[in-house]
Scaffold this active site. Structure first.
Site, short mmCIF file in Angstrom:
data_model
loop_
_atom_site.label_atom_id
_atom_site.label_comp_id
_atom_site.label_asym_id
_atom_site.label_seq_id
_atom_site.Cartn_x
_atom_site.Cartn_y
_atom_site.Cartn_z
CD GLU A 99 -0.06 7.55 4.95
OE1 GLU A 99 1.05 7.90 5.78
OE2 GLU A 99 -0.45 6.40 4.73
CG ASP A 100 4.21 8.12 4.14
OD1 ASP A 100 3.07 7.88 3.78
OD2 ASP A 100 5.08 7.36 4.15
CG ASP A 103 1.28 4.22 -4.38
OD1 ASP A 103 1.08 4.80 -5.47
OD2 ASP A 103 1.69 3.08 -4.20
CG PHE A 152 9.52 3.88 -4.95
CD1 PHE A 152 8.23 3.19 -4.63
CD2 PHE A 152 10.50 4.00 -4.16
CE1 PHE A 152 8.21 2.91 -3.48
CE2 PHE A 152 10.32 3.55 -2.82
CZ PHE A 152 9.21 2.87 -2.52
NE ARG A 165 11.52 4.51 7.59
CZ ARG A 165 10.07 4.10 7.21
NH1 ARG A 165 9.72 4.96 6.44
NH2 ARG A 165 10.06 2.83 7.21
P1 IMP Z 1 -1.34 3.06 -0.57
O1 IMP Z 1 -1.82 2.03 0.32
O2 IMP Z 1 -0.76 2.15 -1.75
O3 IMP Z 1 -2.00 4.44 -0.85
O4 IMP Z 1 0.30 3.40 -0.02
C1 IMP Z 1 0.54 4.18 1.03
C2 IMP Z 1 1.78 3.73 1.49
O5 IMP Z 1 2.77 3.04 0.54
C3 IMP Z 1 2.42 4.90 2.04
O6 IMP Z 1 2.13 5.25 3.47
C4 IMP Z 1 3.93 4.51 2.11
O7 IMP Z 1 4.19 4.02 3.23
C5 IMP Z 1 3.84 3.45 0.68
N1 IMP Z 1 4.32 4.09 -0.60
C6 IMP Z 1 3.68 4.33 -1.59
N2 IMP Z 1 4.25 4.97 -2.46
C7 IMP Z 1 5.60 5.19 -2.13
C8 IMP Z 1 6.70 5.72 -2.47
O8 IMP Z 1 6.75 6.39 -3.76
N3 IMP Z 1 7.71 5.70 -1.81
C9 IMP Z 1 7.67 5.22 -0.58
N4 IMP Z 1 6.65 4.69 -0.10
C10 IMP Z 1 5.62 4.79 -0.81
MG MG Z 2 3.25 4.92 5.06
#
Ligand code: IMP
Ligand code: MG
Length: 179
Positions: A99-100, A103, A152, A165
């Site tokens: 995963e990238d 959050d 962010f 990207r």
């Molecule tokens: P979560 O479900 O809130 O943990 O978010 C995970 C997804 O939100 C990641 O796979 C990203 O696609 C997106 N995301 C969360 N924070 C960022 C950020 O700082 N920049 C870009 N995408 C983000």
């Molecule tokens: Mg993502």
């Protein structure tokens, strides 16, 4: 895009060095086991996934899954959905989800739940970035590239409304005129 500016947070070289370390850990952890099924979480993880896969020496297989939890903004919609399913069965395999960024944890929490129902032998998670301050749902991750503050970020696969990207570095997206 003219209203935003980019500040490098993690450089290309730092990313590559850390990925080599993670791949070394993964090779050690999976020694003596069957192939690792690498699952790329589209689209943000795609560059991390391809660099990590090249750095791992252990045999790997690859598949791709699409999950969306964000709209076009910077905050989660709170709603997670599967936008593209795997092409192959993962039953009986050692799965490594790539995963990238972690959050709120909503995305990975949901994904792990979906994957567990398919009876893999094991599930581990590798995330390039982690924003621990933002966690809403608990997620147990096995490999973390970098912990970052609550800012962010874009680049190296991560987007803001589908832009940025392709950047080689992880950058903070700052409003023009800010500090
Ligand atoms: P979560 O479900 O809130 O943990 O978010 C995970 C997804 O939100 C990641 O796979 C990203 O696609 C997106 N995301 C969360 N924070 C960022 C950020 O700082 N920049 C870009 N995408 C983000
Ligand atoms: Mg993502």
């Amino acid at each position: 895009m003219a209203e935003s500016k980019l500040r490098v947070l993690i450089s290309h070289n730092q990313l590559q060095a850390r990925i080599q370390q993670l791949a070394g850990e993964i090779d050690r952890d999976y020694a003596g086991r069957g192939p690792i099924y690498l699952l790329c979480v589209l689209k943000g993880a795609v560059l991390f996934f391809s660099d990590l896969a090249r750095a791992i020496s252990h045999p790997v297989r690859m598949d791709f899954i699409g999950i969306s939890s964000y709209g076009k903004g910077k905050t989660s919609s709170g709603e997670v959905k599967l936008t593209k399913d795997l092409d192959t069965s993962i039953e009986g395999y050692d799965i490594l989800v790539v995963e990238d960024i972690l959050d709120s944890g909503l995305t990975l929490n949901y994904l792990v739940h979906v994957l567990e129902q398919r009876h893999p032998k094991s599930i581990r998670i590798a995330t390039l970035l982690d924003k621990p301050e933002r966690r809403v749902r608990p997620v147990r991750v096995d490999y973390v590239g970098f912990q970052i503050p609550d800012e962010f970020v874009v680049g190296y696969g991560l987007d803001y409304a589908e832009d940025y990207r392709q950047l080689r570095d992880i950058c903070v997206l700052e409003p023009e005129g800010s500090g």
